[in-house]
Design a protein around this motif. Sequence first.
Motif, PDB file in Angstrom:
ATOM      1  N   LEU A 131       0.495  -1.007  -0.092  1.00 31.38           N
ATOM      2  CA  LEU A 131       0.356  -0.188   0.203  1.00 31.38           C
ATOM      3  C   LEU A 131       0.940   0.910  -0.203  1.00 31.38           C
ATOM      4  O   LEU A 131       0.797   2.187  -0.785  1.00 31.38           O
ATOM      5  CB  LEU A 131      -1.054  -0.083   0.871  1.00 31.38           C
ATOM      6  N   VAL A 132       2.288   1.224   0.573  1.00 28.71           N
ATOM      7  CA  VAL A 132       2.820   2.361   0.920  1.00 28.71           C
ATOM      8  C   VAL A 132       3.256   2.762  -0.710  1.00 28.71           C
ATOM      9  O   VAL A 132       3.644   3.562  -1.367  1.00 28.71           O
ATOM     10  CB  VAL A 132       3.919   2.267   1.868  1.00 28.71           C
ATOM     11  N   LEU A 133       4.252   1.213  -1.046  1.00 26.36           N
ATOM     12  CA  LEU A 133       4.370   1.532  -2.248  1.00 26.36           C
ATOM     13  C   LEU A 133       3.850   2.202  -3.662  1.00 26.36           C
ATOM     14  O   LEU A 133       3.430   3.703  -4.564  1.00 26.36           O
ATOM     15  CB  LEU A 133       5.189   0.276  -2.937  1.00 26.36           C
ATOM     16  N   GLY A 134       1.872   1.641  -3.475  1.00 26.99           N
ATOM     17  CA  GLY A 134       0.793   2.315  -4.083  1.00 26.99           C
ATOM     18  C   GLY A 134       0.461   3.864  -3.991  1.00 26.99           C
ATOM     19  O   GLY A 134       0.883   4.873  -4.642  1.00 26.99           O
ATOM     20  N   LEU A 135       1.445   4.150  -2.641  1.00 23.32           N
ATOM     21  CA  LEU A 135       1.101   5.333  -2.147  1.00 23.32           C
ATOM     22  C   LEU A 135       2.027   6.977  -3.488  1.00 23.32           C
ATOM     23  O   LEU A 135       1.780   7.582  -3.372  1.00 23.32           O
ATOM     24  CB  LEU A 135       0.564   6.112  -0.549  1.00 23.32           C
ATOM     25  N   ILE A 136       2.878   5.773  -2.639  1.00 23.93           N
ATOM     26  CA  ILE A 136       4.542   6.743  -3.070  1.00 23.93           C
ATOM     27  C   ILE A 136       4.259   6.934  -4.990  1.00 23.93           C
ATOM     28  O   ILE A 136       4.425   7.926  -5.607  1.00 23.93           O
ATOM     29  CB  ILE A 136       5.629   5.815  -3.269  1.00 23.93           C
ATOM     30  N   LEU A 137       3.342   5.417  -5.564  1.00 23.22           N
ATOM     31  CA  LEU A 137       3.572   5.861  -6.810  1.00 23.22           C
ATOM     32  C   LEU A 137       2.695   7.094  -7.784  1.00 23.22           C
ATOM     33  O   LEU A 137       2.084   7.675  -8.321  1.00 23.22           O
ATOM     34  CB  LEU A 137       3.059   4.508  -7.575  1.00 23.22           C
ATOM     35  N   THR A 138       1.389   6.950  -6.218  1.00 25.45           N
ATOM     36  CA  THR A 138       0.371   7.959  -6.203  1.00 25.45           C
ATOM     37  C   THR A 138       0.663   9.166  -7.185  1.00 25.45           C
ATOM     38  O   THR A 138       0.440   9.941  -7.495  1.00 25.45           O
ATOM     39  CB  THR A 138      -1.071   7.914  -5.418  1.00 25.45           C
ATOM     40  N   VAL A 139       1.856  10.042  -6.074  1.00 28.19           N
ATOM     41  CA  VAL A 139       2.325  11.191  -5.775  1.00 28.19           C
ATOM     42  C   VAL A 139       3.116  11.233  -7.021  1.00 28.19           C
ATOM     43  O   VAL A 139       2.848  12.811  -7.891  1.00 28.19           O
ATOM     44  CB  VAL A 139       2.750  10.909  -4.503  1.00 28.19           C
ATOM     45  N   LEU A 140       3.945  10.448  -7.527  1.00 29.35           N
ATOM     46  CA  LEU A 140       5.252  10.300  -8.474  1.00 29.35           C
ATOM     47  C   LEU A 140       3.402  10.572  -9.701  1.00 29.35           C
ATOM     48  O   LEU A 140       3.920  11.366 -10.558  1.00 29.35           O
ATOM     49  CB  LEU A 140       5.521   9.126  -8.891  1.00 29.35           C
ATOM     50  N   TRP A 141       2.760   9.795  -9.718  1.00 32.37           N
ATOM     51  CA  TRP A 141       2.062   9.679 -10.423  1.00 32.37           C
ATOM     52  C   TRP A 141       0.642  11.641 -11.023  1.00 32.37           C
ATOM     53  O   TRP A 141       1.005  11.842 -11.712  1.00 32.37           O
ATOM     54  CB  TRP A 141       0.377   8.920 -10.771  1.00 32.37           C
ATOM     55  N   ALA A 142       1.187  12.174 -10.023  1.00 33.46           N
ATOM     56  CA  ALA A 142      -0.080  12.651  -9.803  1.00 33.46           C
ATOM     57  C   ALA A 142       0.746  14.323 -10.298  1.00 33.46           C
ATOM     58  O   ALA A 142       0.265  15.074 -11.282  1.00 33.46           O
ATOM     59  CB  ALA A 142      -0.007  13.415  -8.272  1.00 33.46           C
ATOM     60  N   PHE A 143       2.299  13.974 -10.328  1.00 30.03           N
ATOM     61  CA  PHE A 143       3.493  14.831 -10.161  1.00 30.03           C
ATOM     62  C   PHE A 143       3.363  14.538 -12.243  1.00 30.03           C
ATOM     63  O   PHE A 143       3.667  15.461 -13.395  1.00 30.03           O
ATOM     64  CB  PHE A 143       4.279  15.501  -9.929  1.00 30.03           C
ATOM     65  N   TYR A 144       3.089  13.522 -12.369  1.00 28.98           N
ATOM     66  CA  TYR A 144       3.478  13.413 -14.160  1.00 28.98           C
ATOM     67  C   TYR A 144       1.993  13.822 -14.753  1.00 28.98           C
ATOM     68  O   TYR A 144       2.146  14.037 -15.832  1.00 28.98           O
ATOM     69  CB  TYR A 144       3.788  12.334 -14.520  1.00 28.98           C
ATOM     70  N   ALA A 145       0.578  13.997 -13.756  1.00 34.94           N
ATOM     71  CA  ALA A 145      -0.429  13.736 -15.014  1.00 34.94           C
ATOM     72  C   ALA A 145       0.043  15.539 -14.961  1.00 34.94           C
ATOM     73  O   ALA A 145      -0.502  16.088 -16.099  1.00 34.94           O
ATOM     74  CB  ALA A 145      -1.081  13.701 -14.101  1.00 34.94           C
ATOM     75  N   LEU A 146      -0.133  16.594 -13.985  1.00 38.76           N
ATOM     76  CA  LEU A 146       0.077  17.348 -13.547  1.00 38.76           C
ATOM     77  C   LEU A 146       1.525  18.446 -15.370  1.00 38.76           C
ATOM     78  O   LEU A 146       0.928  19.101 -16.275  1.00 38.76           O
ATOM     79  CB  LEU A 146       0.683  18.272 -12.561  1.00 38.76           C
ATOM     80  N   TYR A 147       2.868  16.803 -15.269  1.00 37.49           N
ATOM     81  CA  TYR A 147       2.969  18.029 -16.237  1.00 37.49           C
ATOM     82  C   TYR A 147       2.682  17.494 -17.769  1.00 37.49           C
ATOM     83  O   TYR A 147       3.196  18.361 -18.669  1.00 37.49           O
ATOM     84  CB  TYR A 147       4.621  17.489 -16.517  1.00 37.49           C
ATOM     85  N   ARG A 148       2.214  16.348 -17.681  1.00 35.30           N
ATOM     86  CA  ARG A 148       1.751  15.743 -19.425  1.00 35.30           C
ATOM     87  C   ARG A 148       0.703  16.837 -19.853  1.00 35.30           C
ATOM     88  O   ARG A 148       0.375  17.463 -20.500  1.00 35.30           O
ATOM     89  CB  ARG A 148       0.905  15.079 -19.271  1.00 35.30           C
ATOM     90  N   ILE A 149      -0.923  17.477 -18.455  1.00 37.44           N
ATOM     91  CA  ILE A 149      -1.324  19.005 -18.666  1.00 37.44           C
ATOM     92  C   ILE A 149      -1.301  19.912 -19.261  1.00 37.44           C
ATOM     93  O   ILE A 149      -1.410  20.561 -20.294  1.00 37.44           O
ATOM     94  CB  ILE A 149      -2.361  18.626 -17.560  1.00 37.44           C
TER      95      ILE A 149
END
Length: 417
Positions: A377-395
């Motif tokens: 679950l911690v791994l999933g939360l870390i990936l969620t934070v990274l994904w959020a930054f990635y999504a903002l960058y792409r937007i």
Amino acid sequence: MTLLVLVGAVTGFRQAVQRFEVDVDRDGWKVRIGRYRRDVRWPEISAVVLEDRTLGGRSTRVVLSVYLVPEAGVDLGAPSDLLAAVGRRSAVRLFDLEDLEVEEEQFLQEIADLAGDRLDNRSYRLNRARLHEDAARIVLKQGKELFDFPAGAEGVRTRRWLNRQRFQLFVGWYLFALVPVLLLTGLAARLSELLGAVVAALGLWAVVKAYARFVMMFSGATDLVENRVAVSGTEVVRVLNRSHRHDLHGGRAVVLPPRTRRGYGKAWLLGFPQAGMLLGDPRTGRLRDQADLYLLSAVLHESPYESDRYAARKIDDLAVQSQVADPVEPGGGGDARLWIALTRTGRAVAWAVVVGSILLTGAWLLDSTRFLGTPVLVLGLILTVLWAFYALYRIFALLGALWRVVRGNDRPGSSEE
């Protein structure tokens, strides 16, 4: 001055040796090829064309052919097996220079003296020395940026094709690598947490390796398509987010045929020895513009290493085959950037599915195990934070591409007529 050509040829049907003679002098051409007998005077001839011709078979090779183009309204009466077309003009193909025991430069000098302004030398092979000398002098002193390749609408289609290949591999990786590992981890953990931890660790390693090997397969070709390429001195310089330099005089240059490197489709490549530059389109196999191939060959021919000069000769052969008469469909530059930005924004959606799957697996393990669920679950939360930054960058990248397209359309004279 007389140029006399006399050779023996074997006819495929009769398997008999026929002699043919082509005698050229100040009055014209005396042609004796098989049953074809004709004296052609210079006023009847519009052009004497020297042109490279590609022969197929087991091994493709390029030969220099000699053609006579008659003046308008003149019928040379040649049989069908000698008729040919040079550009849009009808012509008579006399012979291939490889059939003769004569030096190409000597032949060119003599035929130029006789034909005068009628000589149309279209052969890259005969022009190669001069082209190499001129191109090498300019490049070694000033450098030159090469044309975008693939360019225009063809470039847009190639980028779409590469993205489709990558998306299909991503879907396969998700369905046949990530999902099975998550399921196996959950099932193994129900039997034993230690077994589940081992499966999770091995599965993580396998998933990462599979992603690097398969999903990233076409990333190299994508980078080469999107790079801007220049030849500076003896180096090829590729620039995208950062520059990459390859020495054309380092003894490492090699021309790679299509399918010899995975992930580059039908493209010919210039490698060092890893792929460093596209010589052909990964989607269609279409070769680069002849001018670019001439330039690369010119610099490689100046290398002190035989391996580089061998690569230059291979590029010479490709330059002859390059489709210079096939125009590139223009347009699509701004739309291509917008489409690429939109596609990459879509990748954020695909990664959201991956991160969501890991979070669901972590929640499942949290309920069914004592310890294993927490790190997943911690791994999933870390990936969620990274994904959020990635999504903002792409937007933001998508909004920037859209803004550039709008500004381009608002500029005076930017609309296409």
